[in-house]
Design a protein around this motif. Sequence first.
Motif, PDB file in Angstrom:
ATOM      1  N   ALA A  70      -2.025  -1.914  -0.370  1.00  0.00           N
ATOM      2  CA  ALA A  70      -2.006  -1.388   0.948  1.00  0.00           C
ATOM      3  C   ALA A  70      -0.742  -0.919   1.370  1.00  0.00           C
ATOM      4  O   ALA A  70      -0.731   0.400   2.147  1.00  0.00           O
ATOM      5  CB  ALA A  70      -2.385  -2.571   2.079  1.00  0.00           C
ATOM      6  N   ASP A  71       0.411  -1.397   0.644  1.00  0.00           N
ATOM      7  CA  ASP A  71       1.550  -0.517   1.086  1.00  0.00           C
ATOM      8  C   ASP A  71       1.581   0.860   0.388  1.00  0.00           C
ATOM      9  O   ASP A  71       2.394   1.483   0.968  1.00  0.00           O
ATOM     10  CB  ASP A  71       2.737  -1.367   0.264  1.00  0.00           C
ATOM     11  CG  ASP A  71       3.010  -2.866   1.087  1.00  0.00           C
ATOM     12  OD1 ASP A  71       2.547  -2.949   2.226  1.00  0.00           O
ATOM     13  OD2 ASP A  71       3.620  -3.831   0.366  1.00  0.00           O
ATOM     14  N   LYS A  72       0.911   1.161  -0.755  1.00  0.00           N
ATOM     15  CA  LYS A  72       0.924   2.344  -1.074  1.00  0.00           C
ATOM     16  C   LYS A  72       0.389   3.525   0.114  1.00  0.00           C
ATOM     17  O   LYS A  72       0.656   4.862  -0.227  1.00  0.00           O
ATOM     18  CB  LYS A  72       0.016   2.659  -2.301  1.00  0.00           C
ATOM     19  CG  LYS A  72       0.396   1.602  -3.574  1.00  0.00           C
ATOM     20  CD  LYS A  72      -0.483   1.811  -4.632  1.00  0.00           C
ATOM     21  CE  LYS A  72       0.211   0.709  -5.637  1.00  0.00           C
ATOM     22  NZ  LYS A  72      -0.991   0.674  -6.767  1.00  0.00           N
ATOM     23  N   TYR A  73      -0.752   3.076   0.849  1.00  0.00           N
ATOM     24  CA  TYR A  73      -1.431   3.934   1.788  1.00  0.00           C
ATOM     25  C   TYR A  73      -0.865   3.805   3.316  1.00  0.00           C
ATOM     26  O   TYR A  73      -1.240   4.637   3.979  1.00  0.00           O
ATOM     27  CB  TYR A  73      -2.822   3.459   1.680  1.00  0.00           C
ATOM     28  CG  TYR A  73      -3.342   3.552   0.388  1.00  0.00           C
ATOM     29  CD1 TYR A  73      -3.726   4.743  -0.258  1.00  0.00           C
ATOM     30  CD2 TYR A  73      -3.815   2.381  -0.293  1.00  0.00           C
ATOM     31  CE1 TYR A  73      -4.257   4.848  -1.630  1.00  0.00           C
ATOM     32  CE2 TYR A  73      -4.391   2.402  -1.649  1.00  0.00           C
ATOM     33  CZ  TYR A  73      -4.811   3.700  -2.045  1.00  0.00           C
ATOM     34  OH  TYR A  73      -5.334   3.562  -3.374  1.00  0.00           O
ATOM     35  N   ARG A  74      -0.037   2.683   3.594  1.00  0.00           N
ATOM     36  CA  ARG A  74       0.361   2.540   4.706  1.00  0.00           C
ATOM     37  C   ARG A  74       0.995   3.696   5.684  1.00  0.00           C
ATOM     38  O   ARG A  74       0.323   3.996   6.726  1.00  0.00           O
ATOM     39  CB  ARG A  74       1.380   1.449   5.072  1.00  0.00           C
ATOM     40  CG  ARG A  74       1.486   0.709   6.315  1.00  0.00           C
ATOM     41  CD  ARG A  74       2.535  -0.265   6.395  1.00  0.00           C
ATOM     42  NE  ARG A  74       2.278  -1.325   5.335  1.00  0.00           N
ATOM     43  CZ  ARG A  74       1.334  -2.381   5.543  1.00  0.00           C
ATOM     44  NH1 ARG A  74       0.651  -2.473   6.906  1.00  0.00           N
ATOM     45  NH2 ARG A  74       0.852  -3.252   4.740  1.00  0.00           N
ATOM     46  N   LYS A  75       1.732   4.366   5.184  1.00  0.00           N
ATOM     47  CA  LYS A  75       2.409   5.357   6.003  1.00  0.00           C
ATOM     48  C   LYS A  75       1.515   6.684   6.199  1.00  0.00           C
ATOM     49  O   LYS A  75       1.407   7.395   7.200  1.00  0.00           O
ATOM     50  CB  LYS A  75       3.581   5.945   5.289  1.00  0.00           C
ATOM     51  CG  LYS A  75       4.821   5.089   5.228  1.00  0.00           C
ATOM     52  CD  LYS A  75       6.087   5.456   4.683  1.00  0.00           C
ATOM     53  CE  LYS A  75       7.499   4.588   4.701  1.00  0.00           C
ATOM     54  NZ  LYS A  75       8.560   5.434   4.136  1.00  0.00           N
ATOM     55  N   ARG A  76       0.665   7.048   5.169  1.00  0.00           N
ATOM     56  CA  ARG A  76      -0.256   8.054   5.159  1.00  0.00           C
ATOM     57  C   ARG A  76      -1.220   7.687   5.944  1.00  0.00           C
ATOM     58  O   ARG A  76      -2.206   8.612   6.761  1.00  0.00           O
ATOM     59  CB  ARG A  76      -0.952   8.320   3.648  1.00  0.00           C
ATOM     60  CG  ARG A  76       0.209   9.082   3.033  1.00  0.00           C
ATOM     61  CD  ARG A  76      -0.361   9.302   1.412  1.00  0.00           C
ATOM     62  NE  ARG A  76      -0.636   8.179   0.622  1.00  0.00           N
ATOM     63  CZ  ARG A  76      -1.076   8.213  -0.508  1.00  0.00           C
ATOM     64  NH1 ARG A  76      -1.487   9.465  -1.006  1.00  0.00           N
ATOM     65  NH2 ARG A  76      -1.127   7.297  -0.956  1.00  0.00           N
ATOM     66  N   ILE A  77      -1.947   6.317   5.948  1.00  0.00           N
ATOM     67  CA  ILE A  77      -2.846   5.901   7.004  1.00  0.00           C
ATOM     68  C   ILE A  77      -2.471   5.949   8.487  1.00  0.00           C
ATOM     69  O   ILE A  77      -3.342   6.487   9.493  1.00  0.00           O
ATOM     70  CB  ILE A  77      -3.492   4.588   6.719  1.00  0.00           C
ATOM     71  CG1 ILE A  77      -4.402   4.617   5.503  1.00  0.00           C
ATOM     72  CG2 ILE A  77      -4.266   3.833   7.988  1.00  0.00           C
ATOM     73  CD1 ILE A  77      -5.027   3.186   4.988  1.00  0.00           C
ATOM     74  N   GLN A  78      -1.183   5.748   8.576  1.00  0.00           N
ATOM     75  CA  GLN A  78      -0.552   5.944   9.981  1.00  0.00           C
ATOM     76  C   GLN A  78      -0.887   7.200  10.573  1.00  0.00           C
ATOM     77  O   GLN A  78      -0.625   7.571  12.016  1.00  0.00           O
ATOM     78  CB  GLN A  78       0.588   5.452  10.058  1.00  0.00           C
ATOM     79  CG  GLN A  78       0.993   3.920   9.840  1.00  0.00           C
ATOM     80  CD  GLN A  78       2.261   3.425   9.770  1.00  0.00           C
ATOM     81  OE1 GLN A  78       3.368   4.210   9.575  1.00  0.00           O
ATOM     82  NE2 GLN A  78       2.558   2.183   9.808  1.00  0.00           N
TER      83      GLN A  78
END
Length: 745
Positions: free
Chosen positions: A217-225
């Motif tokens: 999940a940490d890999k996607y967190r900033k992009r999902i935000q």
Amino acid sequence: MSLLRFLLSCSVSLSIAGQGFVHAQSVVADPVDATEPPIAEEVEEDVVQTVKMAGDRTDTVSGTGEREGVDEAPEFEAVPDTPTPGNVGTLPTYKPLPTKPAIGTDPFDPSRVTYASTRKDARTISLLIPAPRGQITDRFGNPLAQSEVAYRASIVFGQLKDESDAHILSVARNCLAEVARLGIEVGEFKDEDLIAHYRDRRWLPLPISDVLRAKDADKYRKRIQKIEAAELSPQYIRTYPGKNSACHLLGHPGVKSKLAKGPINYNDPVFEFSEGRSGLEQKYDAQLTGRPGVRRLMFDENGKELINNIQSPPKPGGTVVTTLNAKWQKLAEKALQGTAKRGALVILDCRTGEVLAMASNPTFDPNSFVPGISQKEYDKLRNDPSSPLVSRAFAGVYPPASTFKAITVASALYNGAITEDTLIDCPASITIGNHIFRNHSKNPAGSINCVQALASSNNVFMYKAAVYKMKNETRLLMDTARRFGYGSTTGIPLPDKAGCVPDELFMSRRMNRTKDKPYLEGDSANMSIGQGVLLATPLQVAHAMCGIANGTYLPKLHLVKQILDINGNVVYNANMPEIQNNLTDYKDACAVVRKGMRAVVDGGTGSRAALSYTSNSGKTGTAQWGKESDECRLAWFAGFLPSDNPRYAYAALYEGSPHEVIAGGRVAASIVKKFFESVKDDVKATLAEDANAQKINVPELPAADRPAIAPSAGDDAAAPSGGGQAPSGWDDGRNNRTTVGEIPR
């Protein structure tokens, strides 16, 4: 406090709680195989098979009605569509709203509550937070199963200014597409379901992906935000650090029910409740589940969040401390997997009855069941012909083959049919009734005693001892088997099989025998070498070895050592050792059997099991089993060590493939050797401690009429019709066992 911060804090506290019982952890190092000691002389293997009697039923392989080997895995258990009711446990009472709050500073401002309850799009919501499941650990506190915070990509609509169906779908479809472009697999949703979620549940996340572990999940967190209406929603999930290790013992969880649809109900869960579906997860579900918390939310008609707090935190479940040694479990699995595609290895503490390792191959990864498994994936596991979902160690039943000869000799000695010095002439074969019963060797052995017969695994000695010396009193042989744990479940908190130790009623009903003669002489001969209708699990065989090793008692088996609450308080503590059957009247017989089993390793059929650092006593076994057309062999090696003052009992099983040539002294004994050489330092340290250990005080048996058989004039004497009565003061194994680890509720 946000839900994410709260779940993370609970996850940390859960991993710390209950560690007051933990001993210092040892580092697991890769074992170094000891050099194979030279074997002076190759001993013939003891391959045996059941001789078919006239009238034997042929509708089942074994005649027991119970399938040899392992049963099929249970059918797929689908997640119910009906949501789980929110009233799980006793929920806390809400705190009363303040009567004179500071306007604009208190979230429970009555003006806000009134506003939220009278405006069309405002909402006050009460939700349940499912509690993290408690840990399952090994005896040293090493986690075998634990909970962690994970995430699911979700759509969170909030309050849209444009509430048209077209705009709702535009937001939802864009979110699904953008999340998919990140490489996250998303589900398929119908237009009507997306619109319905907005109309009824827009204040809550709509999960659109499978669970993402925290590191992923940490890999996607900033992009999902950066994606409109997208969010990573936290939840607790189960995780198994050892992956496949101990999978059949731990079991796996499942989703209790799907999330609700339609208007939000009071105390709807924020994510799915889970429950244990098999193994210890299922048996101790009540202790592991914990108690849900309550989250309060309040939104105004513009979707602005007025209140978001934890009204009552969830209480994590307790910790189940097993008797397993995680290091030994992994090494047992390694020794097994390096030799047997299908098989089992059980290691017990023969003094306390603790299960230290119980391996079965093949295995499965219980992480694949988290948070749920699809029908397709489950069918792939269930339909695998090697049955990876079922444990061969405690749920597989097999003819015990020549490992049972230790019981035959013990019974003959106990009942006075032979002594240690009794010599029996053992040709290559004998005729009993109309059937020829052969030894595994084509060469006659001459006159040998029981110690020599065990060392060479001589079949003819066993035939004559059971049919002539014991005068065909098969009932007495079966009684001895039950005294050593055969024919009943062991009492561990798992669905182990009872196997089959046939009584007179069974033989007359299932094997077409007459009531006045339920056991034929051929039946006695077959069962004396662990064939016929006898069936046992590897766990039962290892358990019996505990009784032979001790010589005075059969310990009750334990798989659970303690149960702790979240604060580390012991709420259950196993009473060990417990005596299942008192064997003090078998003390002398067991002493002789131990001599024979030591000779098995010291130059007999089990020479390959000799260890570099301590003595070992065992018994080989090789049998033909299953369908005759498959020509399958089954290889066993079971015993205990050290020989003089036993501490560990074991049983290794190798399930051969069709037409594969195997033997217990080669493949099964090598599994045992690999394992015990890999734990050499641990065993040596324990044996050094044992030097000053106090012996367990076992109560004496009450007075009893010991069964006795008058010595016959010769090997071919006719079997009498009578027989002594079983002694009092013991459990024959047919009574119901009290399940270890059962907690009063």
